[in-house]
Write a protein that holds these residues in place. Structure first.
Motif, PDB file in Angstrom:
ATOM      1  N   GLY A   1       0.925  -0.975  -0.258  1.00 14.79           N
ATOM      2  CA  GLY A   1       0.423  -0.176   0.173  1.00 14.79           C
ATOM      3  C   GLY A   1       1.017   1.221   0.251  1.00 14.79           C
ATOM      4  N   LEU A   2       2.240   1.258  -0.049  1.00 13.36           N
ATOM      5  CA  LEU A   2       3.240   2.096  -0.688  1.00 13.36           C
ATOM      6  C   LEU A   2       2.808   3.475  -1.184  1.00 13.36           C
ATOM      7  N   PHE A   3       1.809   2.642  -2.625  1.00  8.23           N
ATOM      8  CA  PHE A   3       2.078   3.039  -3.550  1.00  8.23           C
ATOM      9  C   PHE A   3       0.694   2.930  -4.127  1.00  8.23           C
ATOM     10  N   THR A   4       0.317   3.606  -5.420  1.00 13.18           N
ATOM     11  CA  THR A   4      -0.989   2.313  -6.270  1.00 13.18           C
ATOM     12  C   THR A   4      -0.337   2.492  -6.995  1.00 13.18           C
ATOM     13  N   PRO A   5      -1.159   2.282  -8.293  1.00  9.38           N
ATOM     14  CA  PRO A   5      -0.538   1.451  -9.676  1.00  9.38           C
ATOM     15  C   PRO A   5       0.089   2.227 -10.398  1.00  9.38           C
ATOM     16  N   THR A   6      -0.761   4.074 -10.443  1.00  7.28           N
ATOM     17  CA  THR A   6      -0.062   4.503 -11.003  1.00  7.28           C
ATOM     18  C   THR A   6       1.083   5.130 -10.171  1.00  7.28           C
ATOM     19  N   GLU A   7       1.314   5.316  -9.468  1.00  7.80           N
ATOM     20  CA  GLU A   7       2.246   5.837  -8.086  1.00  7.80           C
ATOM     21  C   GLU A   7       3.624   4.876  -8.660  1.00  7.80           C
ATOM     22  N   ALA A   8       2.972   3.398  -8.694  1.00 11.64           N
ATOM     23  CA  ALA A   8       4.273   2.802  -8.993  1.00 11.64           C
ATOM     24  C   ALA A   8       4.917   2.726 -10.237  1.00 11.64           C
ATOM     25  N   ALA A   9       4.647   2.862 -11.065  1.00 10.24           N
ATOM     26  CA  ALA A   9       4.957   3.830 -12.456  1.00 10.24           C
ATOM     27  C   ALA A   9       6.028   4.555 -12.706  1.00 10.24           C
ATOM     28  N   VAL A  10       5.619   5.627 -11.755  1.00  9.87           N
ATOM     29  CA  VAL A  10       6.546   6.818 -11.602  1.00  9.87           C
ATOM     30  C   VAL A  10       7.976   6.195 -10.844  1.00  9.87           C
ATOM     31  N   VAL A  11       7.519   5.257 -10.102  1.00 13.41           N
ATOM     32  CA  VAL A  11       8.890   4.587  -9.415  1.00 13.41           C
ATOM     33  C   VAL A  11       9.747   3.839  -9.847  1.00 13.41           C
ATOM     34  N   ALA A  12       9.205   3.344 -10.829  1.00 12.34           N
ATOM     35  CA  ALA A  12       9.916   2.000 -11.844  1.00 12.34           C
ATOM     36  C   ALA A  12      10.753   3.042 -12.785  1.00 12.34           C
ATOM     37  N   VAL A  13      10.243   4.096 -12.877  1.00 10.49           N
ATOM     38  CA  VAL A  13      11.245   5.107 -14.035  1.00 10.49           C
ATOM     39  C   VAL A  13      11.812   5.661 -13.490  1.00 10.49           C
ATOM     40  N   ALA A  14      11.276   5.911 -12.161  1.00 11.02           N
ATOM     41  CA  ALA A  14      12.749   6.628 -11.085  1.00 11.02           C
ATOM     42  C   ALA A  14      13.595   5.801 -11.077  1.00 11.02           C
ATOM     43  N   TYR A  15      13.827   4.388 -10.742  1.00  7.84           N
ATOM     44  CA  TYR A  15      14.112   3.240 -10.363  1.00  7.84           C
ATOM     45  C   TYR A  15      14.669   2.648 -11.544  1.00  7.84           C
ATOM     46  N   GLY A  16      14.402   2.836 -12.342  1.00  5.84           N
ATOM     47  CA  GLY A  16      15.277   2.408 -14.521  1.00  5.84           C
ATOM     48  C   GLY A  16      16.561   3.871 -14.322  1.00  5.84           C
ATOM     49  N   ALA A  17      15.788   4.816 -14.107  1.00  5.12           N
ATOM     50  CA  ALA A  17      16.600   5.903 -14.629  1.00  5.12           C
ATOM     51  C   ALA A  17      17.747   5.635 -13.469  1.00  5.12           C
ATOM     52  N   VAL A  18      17.794   5.465 -12.495  1.00 10.77           N
ATOM     53  CA  VAL A  18      19.274   5.418 -11.379  1.00 10.77           C
ATOM     54  C   VAL A  18      19.713   3.920 -12.118  1.00 10.77           C
ATOM     55  N   VAL A  19      19.378   2.806 -12.021  1.00  8.46           N
ATOM     56  CA  VAL A  19      20.046   1.859 -12.348  1.00  8.46           C
ATOM     57  C   VAL A  19      21.216   1.936 -13.906  1.00  8.46           C
ATOM     58  N   GLY A  20      20.552   2.899 -14.813  1.00  7.19           N
ATOM     59  CA  GLY A  20      20.521   3.383 -15.889  1.00  7.19           C
ATOM     60  C   GLY A  20      21.563   4.286 -16.426  1.00  7.19           C
ATOM     61  N   LEU A  21      21.493   5.368 -14.866  1.00  9.75           N
ATOM     62  CA  LEU A  21      22.770   5.857 -15.045  1.00  9.75           C
ATOM     63  C   LEU A  21      23.712   5.782 -14.199  1.00  9.75           C
ATOM     64  N   PHE A  22      23.701   5.023 -13.344  1.00  6.54           N
ATOM     65  CA  PHE A  22      24.585   5.364 -11.742  1.00  6.54           C
ATOM     66  C   PHE A  22      24.981   3.786 -11.455  1.00  6.54           C
ATOM     67  N   LEU A  23      24.447   2.159 -12.143  1.00  5.54           N
ATOM     68  CA  LEU A  23      24.533   1.296 -11.883  1.00  5.54           C
ATOM     69  C   LEU A  23      25.043   0.796 -12.955  1.00  5.54           C
ATOM     70  N   THR A  24      24.151   0.558 -13.837  1.00  5.92           N
ATOM     71  CA  THR A  24      25.065   0.451 -15.083  1.00  5.92           C
ATOM     72  C   THR A  24      25.883   1.170 -15.909  1.00  5.92           C
ATOM     73  N   ARG A  25      25.704   1.977 -15.883  1.00  3.23           N
ATOM     74  CA  ARG A  25      26.493   3.355 -16.403  1.00  3.23           C
ATOM     75  C   ARG A  25      26.683   2.917 -17.787  1.00  3.23           C
ATOM     76  N   GLU A  26      25.639   2.735 -18.370  1.00  6.98           N
ATOM     77  CA  GLU A  26      24.930   2.140 -20.153  1.00  6.98           C
ATOM     78  C   GLU A  26      24.111   3.145 -20.418  1.00  6.98           C
ATOM     79  N   LEU A  27      23.330   4.377 -19.730  1.00  6.35           N
ATOM     80  CA  LEU A  27      22.912   5.535 -19.613  1.00  6.35           C
ATOM     81  C   LEU A  27      23.496   6.408 -19.963  1.00  6.35           C
ATOM     82  N   THR A  28      23.015   7.687 -20.453  1.00  7.50           N
ATOM     83  CA  THR A  28      23.339   8.728 -20.668  1.00  7.50           C
ATOM     84  C   THR A  28      21.865  10.394 -20.648  1.00  7.50           C
ATOM     85  N   LEU A  29      22.389  10.890 -19.940  1.00  5.51           N
ATOM     86  CA  LEU A  29      21.163  12.189 -20.077  1.00  5.51           C
ATOM     87  C   LEU A  29      21.152  12.554 -21.104  1.00  5.51           C
TER      88      LEU A  29
END
Length: 433
Positions: free
Chosen positions: A238-266
């Motif tokens: 219940g931490l977030f609704t399905p719509t809010e989950a989509a926002v969290v997923a985008v933010a998490y994916g950006a963090v993974v790509g930019l800072f963890l795998t580092r295969e994503l640029t701005l």
């Protein structure tokens, strides 16, 4: 002929003429308004299109589309493939098993079959070809496995179903799709493994596979494996609704790509925002213009008449369910999932209510059926993607596609016969089914 018949004939004629689905819906709806209501009622077109997309849950669709694109560009699929290869090891059908597993995990991030198919095909097809798998088989297997993305949450198709069918809890739909999605993946895996063993494909280890360790590849794949846990765990808590989950997923994916795998640029993020906007624009255009068709059909009583006709065919609910599933399967071979929901649900909801079919279970059956259509020619969106990556013709895959259609059809039959496969998890989690 009555105005509602003219409207249906206009829609069918426009589709046959090659007019895009969105404009076919809008124009045939306008025909119904002019002939059945009044030309003055065309003034409602703007209101109807706006009302169709002015719905809060729809925000999740472009966000999950963006999530899939970000994870694809971030190199997630490659890391998942390496982990699965290390886990399974060299064996007949090993890469087929890897392809199915990775498609299912990727489906838990994007919710989109074509995006899933593209990401996995780019990574898996070269390895499978080197291991001796024919390209038509590999392309078809990946396309079929990627179709599970509309079952395994988060699913764009299930989001839309929750909007067009009133009173259905999206969290219950997400939970209900998990086990049928896994079952569908297993159903595809069985014939794939048997065929690989029968023809001796992958008789020797894939080059470089011996260097992969479970511990090392697990560490690389951990951010990707955590994504479905984050989305589903947040929904369950219940931490977030399905719509809010989509926002969290985008933010998490950006963090993974930019800072963890580092295969994503701005710069990549900016490009992906534009790409997601284009894909989402097409989806939203279909939904918006379908509002004209839906409003016209409702005012004319078209959907009610069609539902009454379907119900009059037989009093046997099982037989009618089979007929409905066959009709949806044919529609899935010709149209995309979004169009099918928008066109058929106004007709099927009264039928579902008449026979007292559970709406969550019925939604999963429809999604499984539409998933089969995504890799069944002539209009197989997933298969179009994988054959383009493999550089082969769509006709070369028909034989393999039929094999996997039968396999997933068996999984569909099991869910139809045993509704608890879909309903057990949402019931245990306390969702309304």
């Amino acid at each position: 002929m009555t105005p509602d018949i003219w409207m249906i004939l206009a829609f069918a004629g426009l589709l046959i003429a090659g007019v895009p689905v969105a404009f076919s819906l809008a124009l045939s709806g306008a025909v119904g308004i002019v002939l059945g209501l009044s030309p003055d009622m065309l003034a409602t077109l703007g209101t109807n299109t706006y009302n169709s997309i002015a719905k809060y849950p729809l925000i999740a669709i472009p966000l999950f589309i963006l999530t899939g694109l970000i994870f694809e560009r971030a190199g997630v699929a490659l890391r998942l493939v390496r982990f699965a290869q290390a886990l399974i090891g060299p064996r007949h059908g090993g890469l087929a098993l890897v392809a199915v597993l990775v498609c299912m995990i990727m489906g838990g991030m994007s919710g989109s079959g074509p995006a899933d198919a593209a990401a996995v095909a780019m990574v898996m097809l070269p390895s499978m070809t080197k291991a001796g798998y024919p390209k038509p088989f590999s392309a078809t297997l990946i396309a079929a496995s990627a179709s599970t993305a509309i079952l395994i949450p988060p699913s764009v198709a299930l989001i839309l179903y929750s909007i067009v069918v009133p009173g259905v809890d999206l969290r219950a739909l997400f939970a209900a799709g998990l086990f049928p999605g896994v079952l569908a993946g297993l159903a595809l895996l069985v014939p794939a493994m048997l065929v690989a063993k029968r023809y001796g494909w992958e008789g020797t280890p894939v080059e470089g596979a011996e260097k992969l360790t479970v511990r090392g590849t697990f560490r690389e794949a951990l951010p990707a494996l955590f994504a479905p846990v984050l989305i589903l765990g947040g929904l369950r808590s219940g931490l977030f609704t399905p719509t809010e989950a989509a926002v969290v997923a985008v933010a998490y994916g950006a963090v993974v790509g930019l800072f963890l795998t580092r295969e994503l640029t701005l710069r990549d993020v900016w490009e992906l925002l534009g790409e997601a906007a284009i894909i989402s624009g097409v989806v939203m255009l279909i939904i918006a213009l379908a509002g004209i068709f839906a409003w016209s059909g409702t005012m004319l009583g078209t959907f009610r008449h069609l539902a009454e006709w379907i119900i009059s065919l037989t009093d046997n609910g099982v037989l009618l369910l089979i007929l409905v599933m066959l009709a949806v399967l044919v529609a899935g071979m010709l149209l995309d999932a979004i169009s099918i929901y928008l066109i058929m649900m106004p007709i099927l909801v009264p039928v579902m209510q008449h026979f007292e079919w559970n709406p969550v279970w019925f939604g999963i059956l429809l999604a499984m059926n539409i998933a089969i259509g995504q890799f069944t020619p002539p209009v197989a969106v997933n298969l179009m993607v994988t054959t383009e990556v493999a550089k082969i013709r769509l006709e070369h895959t028909i034989g393999w596609a039929l094999l996997f259609v039968v396999a997933m059809g068996g999984a569909l039959a099991l869910v139809a016969i045993f509704p608890s496969i879909a309903l057990w998890l949402p019931t245990v989690l306390g969702y309304s089914v």
